[in-house]
Design a protein around this motif. Structure first.
Motif, PDB file in Angstrom:
ATOM      1  N   PRO A 199       0.857  -1.189  -0.051  1.00 55.00           N
ATOM      2  CA  PRO A 199      -0.001  -0.103  -0.077  1.00 55.00           C
ATOM      3  C   PRO A 199       0.741   1.145   0.054  1.00 55.00           C
ATOM      4  N   LYS A 200       0.314   2.022  -0.607  1.00 53.65           N
ATOM      5  CA  LYS A 200       1.192   3.525  -0.823  1.00 53.65           C
ATOM      6  C   LYS A 200       0.657   4.569   0.213  1.00 53.65           C
ATOM      7  N   PHE A 201      -0.563   4.159   0.751  1.00 53.21           N
ATOM      8  CA  PHE A 201      -1.227   5.139   1.737  1.00 53.21           C
ATOM      9  C   PHE A 201      -0.386   5.033   2.985  1.00 53.21           C
ATOM     10  N   ALA A 202       0.414   6.047   3.403  1.00 59.28           N
ATOM     11  CA  ALA A 202       1.254   5.945   4.368  1.00 59.28           C
ATOM     12  C   ALA A 202       0.835   7.209   5.687  1.00 59.28           C
ATOM     13  N   ILE A 203       1.766   6.883   6.676  1.00 64.09           N
ATOM     14  CA  ILE A 203       1.569   7.896   7.873  1.00 64.09           C
ATOM     15  C   ILE A 203       1.052   9.089   7.478  1.00 64.09           C
ATOM     16  N   ARG A 204       1.862  10.000   6.587  1.00 64.49           N
ATOM     17  CA  ARG A 204       1.880  11.244   6.122  1.00 64.49           C
ATOM     18  C   ARG A 204       0.344  11.249   5.427  1.00 64.49           C
TER      19      ARG A 204
ATOM     20  N   LEU B 188      -7.273  10.245   0.225  1.00 67.60           N
ATOM     21  CA  LEU B 188      -7.303   9.388  -0.731  1.00 67.60           C
ATOM     22  C   LEU B 188      -7.183   9.925  -2.114  1.00 67.60           C
ATOM     23  N   PHE B 189      -8.009  10.941  -2.373  1.00 70.56           N
ATOM     24  CA  PHE B 189      -8.206  11.361  -3.798  1.00 70.56           C
ATOM     25  C   PHE B 189      -7.045  12.082  -4.187  1.00 70.56           C
ATOM     26  N   GLN B 190      -6.158  12.523  -3.293  1.00 67.18           N
ATOM     27  CA  GLN B 190      -5.031  13.339  -3.607  1.00 67.18           C
ATOM     28  C   GLN B 190      -3.820  12.343  -3.754  1.00 67.18           C
ATOM     29  N   LEU B 191      -3.785  11.078  -3.042  1.00 67.39           N
ATOM     30  CA  LEU B 191      -2.929  10.190  -3.146  1.00 67.39           C
ATOM     31  C   LEU B 191      -3.235   9.513  -4.572  1.00 67.39           C
ATOM     32  N   LEU B 192      -4.447   9.149  -5.075  1.00 64.13           N
ATOM     33  CA  LEU B 192      -4.740   8.563  -6.140  1.00 64.13           C
ATOM     34  C   LEU B 192      -4.374   9.482  -7.618  1.00 64.13           C
TER      35      LEU B 192
ATOM     36  N   HIS C 217      -7.306   2.781  20.737  1.00 61.23           N
ATOM     37  CA  HIS C 217      -6.127   1.821  20.251  1.00 61.23           C
ATOM     38  C   HIS C 217      -5.593   2.392  18.797  1.00 61.23           C
ATOM     39  N   GLY C 218      -4.254   3.069  19.121  1.00 60.53           N
ATOM     40  CA  GLY C 218      -3.461   3.669  18.029  1.00 60.53           C
ATOM     41  C   GLY C 218      -4.030   4.967  17.675  1.00 60.53           C
ATOM     42  N   GLY C 219      -4.819   5.717  18.327  1.00 58.50           N
ATOM     43  CA  GLY C 219      -5.410   6.968  18.083  1.00 58.50           C
ATOM     44  C   GLY C 219      -5.840   7.140  16.642  1.00 58.50           C
ATOM     45  N   GLN C 220      -6.421   8.264  16.355  1.00 56.33           N
ATOM     46  CA  GLN C 220      -7.181   8.625  15.167  1.00 56.33           C
ATOM     47  C   GLN C 220      -6.234   8.382  14.017  1.00 56.33           C
ATOM     48  N   VAL C 221      -5.189   8.860  13.849  1.00 52.52           N
ATOM     49  CA  VAL C 221      -4.168   8.657  12.724  1.00 52.52           C
ATOM     50  C   VAL C 221      -3.843   7.267  12.547  1.00 52.52           C
TER      51      VAL C 221
ATOM     52  N   LYS D 122      -5.235   2.627   8.729  1.00 55.59           N
ATOM     53  CA  LYS D 122      -5.709   1.266   8.292  1.00 55.59           C
ATOM     54  C   LYS D 122      -6.988   1.384   7.192  1.00 55.59           C
ATOM     55  N   PHE D 123      -7.883   2.240   7.422  1.00 59.18           N
ATOM     56  CA  PHE D 123      -8.878   2.282   6.702  1.00 59.18           C
ATOM     57  C   PHE D 123      -8.510   2.698   5.346  1.00 59.18           C
ATOM     58  N   GLY D 124      -7.529   3.925   5.348  1.00 55.03           N
ATOM     59  CA  GLY D 124      -7.240   4.425   3.924  1.00 55.03           C
ATOM     60  C   GLY D 124      -6.588   3.438   3.235  1.00 55.03           C
ATOM     61  N   ARG D 125      -5.650   2.561   3.822  1.00 58.39           N
ATOM     62  CA  ARG D 125      -4.940   1.312   3.248  1.00 58.39           C
ATOM     63  C   ARG D 125      -6.085   0.392   2.619  1.00 58.39           C
ATOM     64  N   LEU D 126      -7.276   0.131   3.608  1.00 64.14           N
ATOM     65  CA  LEU D 126      -8.222  -0.741   3.024  1.00 64.14           C
ATOM     66  C   LEU D 126      -8.912  -0.303   1.845  1.00 64.14           C
ATOM     67  N   VAL D 127      -9.195   1.075   1.722  1.00 70.27           N
ATOM     68  CA  VAL D 127      -9.944   1.563   0.576  1.00 70.27           C
ATOM     69  C   VAL D 127      -8.953   1.506  -0.711  1.00 70.27           C
ATOM     70  N   GLU D 128      -7.669   1.678  -0.543  1.00 73.05           N
ATOM     71  CA  GLU D 128      -6.713   1.840  -1.493  1.00 73.05           C
ATOM     72  C   GLU D 128      -6.475   0.629  -2.104  1.00 73.05           C
ATOM     73  N   GLY D 129      -6.499  -0.372  -1.198  1.00 77.61           N
ATOM     74  CA  GLY D 129      -6.462  -1.763  -1.713  1.00 77.61           C
ATOM     75  C   GLY D 129      -7.626  -2.436  -2.413  1.00 77.61           C
ATOM     76  N   THR D 130      -8.901  -2.054  -2.112  1.00 68.96           N
ATOM     77  CA  THR D 130     -10.017  -2.430  -2.470  1.00 68.96           C
ATOM     78  C   THR D 130      -9.961  -1.883  -4.141  1.00 68.96           C
ATOM     79  N   ILE D 131      -9.572  -0.423  -4.119  1.00 71.38           N
ATOM     80  CA  ILE D 131      -9.520   0.106  -5.439  1.00 71.38           C
ATOM     81  C   ILE D 131      -8.507  -0.593  -6.498  1.00 71.38           C
ATOM     82  N   ARG D 132      -7.466  -0.849  -5.857  1.00 67.82           N
ATOM     83  CA  ARG D 132      -6.323  -1.369  -6.629  1.00 67.82           C
ATOM     84  C   ARG D 132      -6.824  -2.911  -7.010  1.00 67.82           C
ATOM     85  N   SER D 133      -7.687  -3.691  -6.186  1.00 69.18           N
ATOM     86  CA  SER D 133      -7.942  -4.830  -6.924  1.00 69.18           C
ATOM     87  C   SER D 133      -9.134  -4.892  -7.914  1.00 69.18           C
ATOM     88  N   VAL D 134      -9.934  -3.744  -7.734  1.00 73.56           N
ATOM     89  CA  VAL D 134     -10.874  -3.507  -8.858  1.00 73.56           C
ATOM     90  C   VAL D 134      -9.990  -3.024 -10.282  1.00 73.56           C
TER      91      VAL D 134
END
Length: 708
Positions: free
Chosen positions: A65-70, A194-198, A417-421, A426-438
């Motif tokens: 995944p490319k969705f990083a902590i930044r 996410l839109f900025q990363l994509l 658990h891990g804070g908001q960031v 995690k959720f950003g990587r999940l959406v990115e991975g779903t887009i990548r699979s589709v």
């Protein structure tokens, strides 16, 4: 010569002999089939299979995944900025829209503002099955709508560097600028990040559309209006702006002056399109629950009339969430049946049988732990209930109107658990991975199942299994109808043979009275069906006559009762006009066979439209139609106790459908009718045109006085 005549006789066929044998022994066979159908229904949680990825091109989690902590920190910053804008109470919608458009401009993405009319009330017209009647308005109606009351969607488009603009993936984030919550701010912050990363991703082969849906009139209305304009741009019949309100004046009212002038000087206000929508993903934040130990997500997939997206889309989300991001995926379940003791006993029995089967042969995998069976039954019951209602459980239902696979993902994170960031990461990587699979797909979803029930996040019941209980229960209706017809014919033939010895030696001819009985039974069914049709279309009239929900239901019930009495008067008058003896007692067997036939046809028509509704309906129709017999004609106590047992069992199963609201009121009933009418659900027609007539006919059969 006698031997030659015997040899010339054609051999008897096997199928007619088996049919005659089944009709002759209909009662014990019907009992066996009913018990087998109910047992098969209880075995569905144990027969559920583990989910798997059918389409190899999806390969979820194959790329890093490319969705990083930044990016997660950017999403959190966007959310804080949006939360700060809530302080502006007087002009909050304009400020929020300007903020969103400002970031879309910074990304250098194509964007536009889509305005749509508010939806009409559900009973404003009789267009029940029309596609989207709430958005088709005449010029007179649109002149009365001020621009401030129009819904406003904001859409951004990323053109894929490796694509040709043929396909597109749609991301939807609902928000309401009027009642802007912290969860809305976090959802918008994640979508912007996410839109900025994509926009910088070189691997994109499909265009990406980010639709920020205005949920002031419900998010489903906003997405439906956008899809309507996307696929049917000429269906509105006229321009949105007319009269004294120009397009520039409208945009000056909904956003700040710099962005309004930007729209005025360019073509950015025009509706822009990409390719064919291959999939849709709706994600929203539910909020923070501090008592949770870990983050989790809830997936809603049920669409209109029980339609489901391709199972591979749900499998990809579950695979990425559980095995890569460490998230917990949950589904709605009927929590009240988790405490049913008899269901736990059945689970223990199946677990014991599974152990014995494994001792005999290790390859026989049967049964599961008792607690898994109970949880699977609760999840399966909830899945059947949501599909049977025929109403979409989220914004994704708008995509199913155009046969687009889409789901709604509700994200809930524990702040401790891990804070908001960390949760946003995690959720950003999940959406990115779903887009990548589709994005890897070369065609639409087609490999996996479209007809299934979910028994858990990673377990499902396929169409080849859940059709078994329906077929076992449904076949009993025509079998019993044939037995009733044959019994009536044999009795009539015996009566004719006794009264006329000369006719007994010839071919038996049925008396004319039998024909008139059948004619009266068919006439009764037709009149009751016409009455049910008038009851079905009466809610818009009741909505016009009364103000409160309780009074509307009362008017509807009064009309149904009075019109039912009028129908019986019409039935008597028509039967006299045609010269038909109007006696329910002499034609009760024909009427029962007609009732069974009506139930068979209704369930058969409903099964391809909404299988869950047909399955739930046949569980109620079978005992009701079997008990539809005059009390004086009950033969033995076996039939009575069998029907009573079926009724009690069906009452327990139907109680699953009232897990959320155990106490029903008239207002809830009217809200349910409004919801069914709004979404054009076939369940409403199924209940009103099949169950309601069968119930009335069954009551007639119970109270009629049969002839000796």
């Amino acid at each position: 010569m006698v031997e030659s005549s015997k040899s010339d006789r054609p051999p008897e066929r096997l199928l007619p002999k088996l049919a005659a044998l089944a009709v002759r022994h209909a009662d014990p066979l019907v009992a066996i089939l009913c018990v087998a159908g109910l047992v098969a229904l209880l075995l569905l949680p144990s027969l559920a299979k583990n989910t798997y990825i059918s389409e190899n091109a999806l390969i979820p989690g194959s790329a890093s995944p490319k969705f990083a902590i930044r990016d997660a920190m950017n999403a959190a910053q966007f959310a804080r900025d949006l939360q700060a804008l809530r302080q502006n109470v007087t002009d909050r919608p304009r400020v929020v829209r300007s903020f969103l458009i400002n970031h879309l401009v910074a990304i250098n993405a194509d964007f536009y503002v889509h305005a749509f009319y508010p939806p009409e009330p559900p009973f404003s017209s009789l267009n029940f099955f029309s596609s989207h009647p709430s958005y088709l308005r005449s010029s007179v109606e649109t002149n009365e709508i001020p621009p401030e009351n129009l819904g406003v969607n904001i859409a951004g488009i990323i053109r894929a560097p490796r694509g040709e603009g043929i396909e597109v993936i749609v991301l939807v984030t609902p928000f309401d600028a009027e009642s802007f919550t912290d969860a809305d701010a976090v959802s918008l912050g994640l979508s912007l990040s996410l839109f900025q990363l994509l926009s910088k991703s070189p691997w994109l082969a499909k265009d990406i559309v980010l639709l920020i849906a205005d949920s002031r009139y419900s998010a489903h209305s906003a997405v439906s209006a956008w899809l309507k304009e996307y696929y049917e741009p000429f269906s509105f019949g006229g321009p949105l702006f007319h009269g004294s309100t120009s397009q520039q004046e409208f945009y000056a009212r909904i956003m700040d002056a710099p962005f309004a002038s930007l729209l005025k000087e360019s073509t950015l206000a025009d509706f822009k399109r990409a390719g064919v929508i291959s999939a849709g993903l709706v994600f929203d934040m539910q909020g923070v629950q501090g008592r949770l130990l870990s983050d989790f997500l809830t997936v809603h997939a049920e669409g209109p009339n029980g339609q489901m997206p391709n199972l591979d889309l749900i499998n990809v989300i579950n695979n990425l969430a559980v095995y890569r991001e460490g998230l917990q995926m949950k589904l709605d379940m009927a929590t009240n049946i988790l405490e049913w003791a008899w269901l736990g006993i059945i689970g223990q029995i199946l677990e014991t049988l599974g152990h014995f089967a494994a001792m005999i042969n290790e390859g026989w995998k049967f049964g599961s732990p008792a607690f898994e069976y109970v949880q699977g039954a609760a999840t399966l019951a909830r899945s059947v209930m949501l599909q049977a209602f025929g109403v979409p459980t989220g914004v994704h239902g708008a995509f199913r109107d155009y046969q687009i696979d889409a789901v709604t993902v509700i994200m809930t994170f524990a702040q401790a658990h891990g804070g908001q960031v960390g949760s946003l990461l995690k959720f950003g990587r999940l959406v990115e991975g779903t887009i990548r699979s589709v994005n890897n797909l070369l065609e639409k979803f087609h490999q996996s199942f479209f007809l299934y029930f979910l028994a858990g996040p990673s377990r499902f019941v396929s169409v080849g299994i859940y059709t078994i209980p329906l077929m076992l229960l449904l076949v009993t209706l025509p079998l019993k109808a044939a037995a009733v017809c044959v019994q009536r014919t044999e009795c009539s033939a015996q009566a004719t043979e006794t009264s006329s010895p000369l006719q007994a030696s010839s071919i038996p001819v049925l008396p004319a009275r039998n024909f008139t009985n059948w004619l009266f039974a068919v006439l009764t069914v037709c009149v009751i069906e016409l009455w049910a049709l008038t009851v079905t279309i009466f809610p818009p009239i009741a909505n016009y006559l009364a103000d409160t929900s309780e009074l509307k239901v009362t008017v509807w019930g009064a009309y149904s009762s009075l019109s039912c009495l009028l129908c019986f008067m019409v039935l008597v008058w028509v039967s006299k006009l045609l010269g038909i003896p109007n006696s329910f007692g002499s034609s009760w067997t024909s009427l029962k066979a007609s009732t069974l036939g009506l139930a068979t046809i209704g369930v058969g028509i409903m099964s391809p439209i909404n299988f869950a509704a047909a399955l739930a309906g046949v569980i109620v129709l079978v005992p009701m139609c079997f008990l539809a017999c005059p009390f004086r004609k009950q033969k033995g106590m076996f039939q009575f106790f069998l029907g009573l047992a079926l009724c009690l069992f069906c009452t327990l199963l139907v109680s699953l459908f009232y897990t959320e609201q155990p106490k029903l009121t008239l207002a809830m009933l009217w809200e349910w009718v409004e919801c069914q009418w709004k979404w054009g659900s076939a369940t409403y027609l199924y209940l009103s045109l099949v169950h309601l007539p069968c119930s009335v006919l069954s009551m007639i059969l119970l109270v009629c006085n049969p002839d000796k």
